[in-house]
Scaffold this active site. Structure first.
Site, PDB file in Angstrom:
ATOM      1  N   GLU A 169       0.827  -1.215   0.000  1.00 45.05           N
ATOM      2  CA  GLU A 169       0.000   0.000   0.000  1.00 45.05           C
ATOM      3  C   GLU A 169       0.862   1.266   0.000  1.00 45.05           C
ATOM      4  OE1 GLU A 169      -4.104  -1.460   2.041  1.00 45.05           O
ATOM      5  OE2 GLU A 169      -2.486  -0.994   3.423  1.00 45.05           O
ATOM      6  N   ASN A 188       6.341   8.006   6.504  1.00 42.07           N
ATOM      7  CA  ASN A 188       5.181   8.527   7.228  1.00 42.07           C
ATOM      8  C   ASN A 188       3.991   8.533   6.273  1.00 42.07           C
ATOM      9  OD1 ASN A 188       3.566   9.723   9.180  1.00 42.07           O
ATOM     10  ND2 ASN A 188       4.222  11.800   8.618  1.00 42.07           N
ATOM     11  N   HIS A 407     -18.757  -8.240   5.248  1.00 43.78           N
ATOM     12  CA  HIS A 407     -17.398  -7.812   5.525  1.00 43.78           C
ATOM     13  C   HIS A 407     -16.801  -8.705   6.594  1.00 43.78           C
ATOM     14  CE1 HIS A 407     -14.290  -4.937   7.333  1.00 43.78           C
ATOM     15  NE2 HIS A 407     -13.848  -5.277   6.139  1.00 43.78           N
ATOM     16  N   HIS A 408     -15.638  -9.291   6.290  1.00 44.41           N
ATOM     17  CA  HIS A 408     -14.892 -10.106   7.239  1.00 44.41           C
ATOM     18  C   HIS A 408     -13.507  -9.507   7.421  1.00 44.41           C
ATOM     19  CE1 HIS A 408     -17.365 -13.992   6.213  1.00 44.41           C
ATOM     20  NE2 HIS A 408     -18.012 -13.174   7.032  1.00 44.41           N
ATOM     21  N   GLU A 409     -13.327  -8.709   8.461  1.00 45.62           N
ATOM     22  CA  GLU A 409     -11.986  -8.228   8.813  1.00 45.62           C
ATOM     23  C   GLU A 409     -11.357  -9.249   9.754  1.00 45.62           C
ATOM     24  OE1 GLU A 409      -8.629  -7.086   9.109  1.00 45.62           O
ATOM     25  OE2 GLU A 409      -9.777  -5.658   7.902  1.00 45.62           O
ATOM     26  N   HIS A 477      -8.934  -7.628   0.626  1.00 48.13           N
ATOM     27  CA  HIS A 477      -8.142  -6.420   0.879  1.00 48.13           C
ATOM     28  C   HIS A 477      -6.950  -6.782   1.754  1.00 48.13           C
ATOM     29  CE1 HIS A 477     -10.763  -2.874  -0.451  1.00 48.13           C
ATOM     30  NE2 HIS A 477     -11.284  -3.968  -0.982  1.00 48.13           N
ATOM     31  N   GLU A 478      -5.862  -6.033   1.570  1.00 55.48           N
ATOM     32  CA  GLU A 478      -4.586  -6.296   2.260  1.00 55.48           C
ATOM     33  C   GLU A 478      -4.052  -7.694   1.965  1.00 55.48           C
ATOM     34  OE1 GLU A 478      -6.880  -3.222   3.997  1.00 55.48           O
ATOM     35  OE2 GLU A 478      -7.284  -5.306   4.570  1.00 55.48           O
ATOM     36  N   GLU A 496      -7.808  -5.732  -3.392  1.00 56.85           N
ATOM     37  CA  GLU A 496      -7.218  -4.396  -3.252  1.00 56.85           C
ATOM     38  C   GLU A 496      -5.740  -4.523  -3.587  1.00 56.85           C
ATOM     39  OE1 GLU A 496      -7.331  -0.924   0.126  1.00 56.85           O
ATOM     40  OE2 GLU A 496      -6.588  -2.914   0.690  1.00 56.85           O
ATOM     41  N   GLU A 502      -8.816   5.080   0.367  1.00 58.42           N
ATOM     42  CA  GLU A 502      -8.972   5.475   1.772  1.00 58.42           C
ATOM     43  C   GLU A 502      -7.772   6.223   2.321  1.00 58.42           C
ATOM     44  OE1 GLU A 502      -7.349   1.216   1.959  1.00 58.42           O
ATOM     45  OE2 GLU A 502      -8.677   2.415   0.690  1.00 58.42           O
TER      46      GLU A 502
END
Length: 698
Positions: A169, A188, A407-409, A477-478, A496, A502
């Site tokens: 990312e 940063n 959604h599954h985080e 994602h990730e 993603e 975001e």
């Protein structure tokens, strides 16, 4: 006579040790030979010009002799393959897969280990992989290193991100090869977990342009049961060496014969449009293993997501309270976004505006204590918060003909997710959720594993395969970068795996050139869920003290629906922001997400991109044009339109005074009648874009 026989034998051996294969058109050639120590090597030419000089091939094994020297050739064979296949969802309805293949069979003289190297030459590039047949002298083995090299000829311009084992990312750097240096980039950048092992390590896909104008892209395809490949760069000699991501104890891959490595790919062209439009990565993957694909459908969706990023609401229910026992009904913070009432509002909006689905993040218990603690068990993926009535919302959405997106985080706790996976998928089927967005924020559990290691590659692929058993679609994602596995399991509809929208809400954001690079890099391996469609560009709209913003104009946000391909596309902004700009929102409502054809009109990585696409099963076309931080004017021929037909062109473009930084929401809309003989002038503001819909006039 003996001397003549010796000469003939030496000539025959030299011919056997040197093999070559050309692409169907003959413009790309790959030459293979064994060096003096029996080291396998290859080189690549484009139109008789060297692109990759003689480069080493081979594998190093743990506790066994390395498979990189002392080989002899025991055979070779060639083949030609030419087919056309239909993707379930895609940028075009038919994909041509045409290549010439060379297989070189090797045996190591001392160990008797057999290894084949398979080369495929396409008109857009070359690919090669290691093949280990079933054999008595090699059964179970551990790869400790891959010595694959790419010995380049020039100090190319390169678009690169650090070779981070845990995150892709990053914003892209545009430098010369000799200037790659991870110690000089801005760390940063809003990324929470970083694992960069070397100063000169970069990720693939690696997009380059030579000083003589040749475009070269190094990537990989069909990464299955294997770690992701990064590249170590010799900045002085322009030599790149494969760097496989290790596991927790430093090993790279555990394999058993028969098996193969992923394909290592090199795309080459003097026209950037050939790179961005290439389907070589997909073609190197196996065909679909799902017989009935009728349930795999494109989706355009809205959702409870951006409002958390801009601070309007939260994922958690109880705020700062460390609430874990919701049977005790802890007091709500009042900012929770995933409420029954709010979700109904999104369902109503989707139904009214013709959207297929609604995503809801923060619906399930656990968000009060989920990130940064390397915690084993956070979510169970089935228990909703007290203010989210999953059964009632399922019925409400069904009545409105709207699909819900789960959604599954995982919070990086992959072991926990796999333990709950079947129950989580059964819960989705029970409540009629056809698609899941998975997330992997944080350090991975099992502890010590990386996002890009063999364990995690196997996990991401396993989730797609297991989801197929339940007829569910996956948008990860990730994750590690896709390498075309979506052809084999087309329910793996998107990922993603790059720096998404975001980051603009709470970090330094994504520079204007970011979206002009991603189609040449990340999107070569599969669709990206970039979540475009942000209309309120500046975060000061929500908090006057905030300086963050999306680094595009509003018109460019519209164009991204065409240039950033995904069959599952989000209208990511808040609903009320779309209601303020209904004329611009019309394009998002109209634009397709699945395509019959795509034409790449203008392309230069890091600078600009213009693509036209034909909607699946319709005569409608859509065009997207984007630029970097520089304003740009160009002329586009509309010869992609069907000859003899007239079209109503609705053009959504930057206003004359638009600018991504100073005046990003300034746009104008105009309409004209066009044909395939027409031309349109594009005027893109700094960080801007143009979106056009073409509807046939009957």
């Amino acid at each position: 006579m003996k001397q003549l026989l010796s000469v003939l034998l030496a000539f025959a051996m030299s011919m056997l040790s040197a093999q070559s294969v050309q692409s169907p058109s003959g413009k790309i050639s790959v030459d293979f030979k064994l060096a003096g120590d029996g080291q396998p090597t290859y080189s690549v030419n484009y139109k008789s010009k060297a692109v990759v000089l003689e480069s080493a091939l081979g594998i190093k094994l743990k506790d066994k002799p390395a498979l990189n020297v002392k080989f002899e050739i025991v055979g070779s064979k060639t083949a030609t393959f030419n087919e056309s296949w239909k993707p379930v969802l895609g940028e075009q309805s038919n994909i041509v897969n045409h290549y010439n293949e060379l297989t070189v069979s090797l045996v190591q003289k001392e160990t008797h280990v057999k290894m084949n190297i398979i080369f495929r030459a396409f008109d857009e590039g070359v690919a090669f992989r290691y093949d280990f047949p079933k054999q008595a002298d090699l059964n179970y083995f551990i790869i400790s290193d891959e010595v694959t090299q790419f010995n380049l000829t020039e100090n190319n311009k390169v678009f690169w991100i650090p070779g981070d084992f845990d995150s892709n990312e990053y914003e892209y750097n545009e430098t010369k090869l000799s200037e790659i240096d991870n110690s000089k980039i801005n760390m940063n950048n809003g990324i929470g977990v970083k694992s960069i092992p070397g100063k000169y390590m970069v990720q693939t896909p690696l997009m380059m342009k030579s000083p003589t104008g040749l475009y070269v892209n190094i990537f990989e395809a069909a990464v299955v049961n294997y770690p992701v490949m990064h590249l170590n760069v010799d900045v002085n000699n322009y030599k790149l060496t494969a760097q496989l991501v290790p596991n927790a104890i430093g090993d790279k891959a555990y394999l058993q014969t028969p098996c193969v490595s992923p394909w290592r790919t090199i795309m080459i062209s003097n026209d950037a449009r050939d790179i961005v439009g290439s389907k070589m990565i997909l073609n190197l993957n196996e065909p679909s293993k799902i017989d009935d694909t009728s349930w795999i459908k494109p989706m355009k969706y809205v959702g409870i997501w951006w409002e958390m990023h801009v601070g309007k609401s939260t994922w958690d229910y109880a705020g700062s309270q460390n609430a874990t026992n919701f049977a005790d009904a802890p007091k709500a913070s009042g900012k929770h976004g995933a409420t029954t009432e709010n979700t109904k509002r999104y369902i109503d909006f989707a139904a009214k505006n013709g959207f297929d689905g609604v995503l809801v993040e923060g619906w399930n218990v656990g968000w009060e204590d989920w990130n940064g603690n390397w915690k084993e068990e956070v979510f169970d993926f089935t228990t909703p918060y007290p203010d989210f009535d999953i059964a009632a919302l399922s019925a409400y959405a069904k009545a409105k003909n709207v699909k819900m997106i789960m959604h599954h985080e995982t919070s990086g706790s992959v072991a926990n997710y796999e333990r709950h996976l079947d129950r989580a998928f059964e819960n989705m089927v029970k409540y009629n959720y056809p698609a899941v967005k998975t997330g992997y924020v944080g350090k991975i559990i099992p502890r010590g594993e990386f996002h890009d290691g063999q364990t995690m590659v196997n996990h991401f692929n396993f989730v797609a395969r297991r989801a197929a058993d339940y007829k569910l679609m996956v948008n990860s994602h990730e994750s590690s970068h896709p390498t075309g596995y979506g052809r084999t399991y087309p329910n793996y509809v998107a990922a993603e795996a790059a720096r998404g929208t975001e980051f603009n809400a709470w970090s330094i954001g994504n520079p204007p050139m970011h979206e002009t690079i991603l189609p040449f890099t990340r999107l070569l391996g599969g669709p990206m869920d970039y979540t475009p469609g942000i209309f309120e560009i500046k975060m000061s709209y929500y908090d006057k003290n905030k300086t963050e913003q999306v680094h595009t104009t509003l018109a460019k946000q519209l164009a991204l629906y065409v240039t950033m391909y995904s069959p599952i596309q989000m209208a990511a902004d808040l609903l009320e922001n779309y209601e303020k700009y209904p004329d611009a929102f019309q394009f998002i409502k109209d634009v397709a997400v699945d395509w019959d054809d795509s034409t790449y009109l203008q392309a230069e990585p890091g600078d600009y991109l213009t693509i036209a696409r034909k909607a699946k099963g319709k005569e409608s076309w859509f065009l997207g044009a984007i630029t970097d931080e520089n304003a740009r004017k160009s002329e586009v021929k509309l010869d992609f339109l069907t000859k003899g037909k007239k079209y109503k062109a609705i053009i959504y473009e930057d206003a004359k005074d638009a600018d991504w930084k100073n005046n990003p929401i300034a746009y104008k809309i105009k309409t004209m009648v066009v044909t395939s003989k027409s031309k349109i002038n594009l005027n893109l503001a700094p960080g801007g874009g143009t979106a056009i819909s073409f509807e046939p006039i009957n």
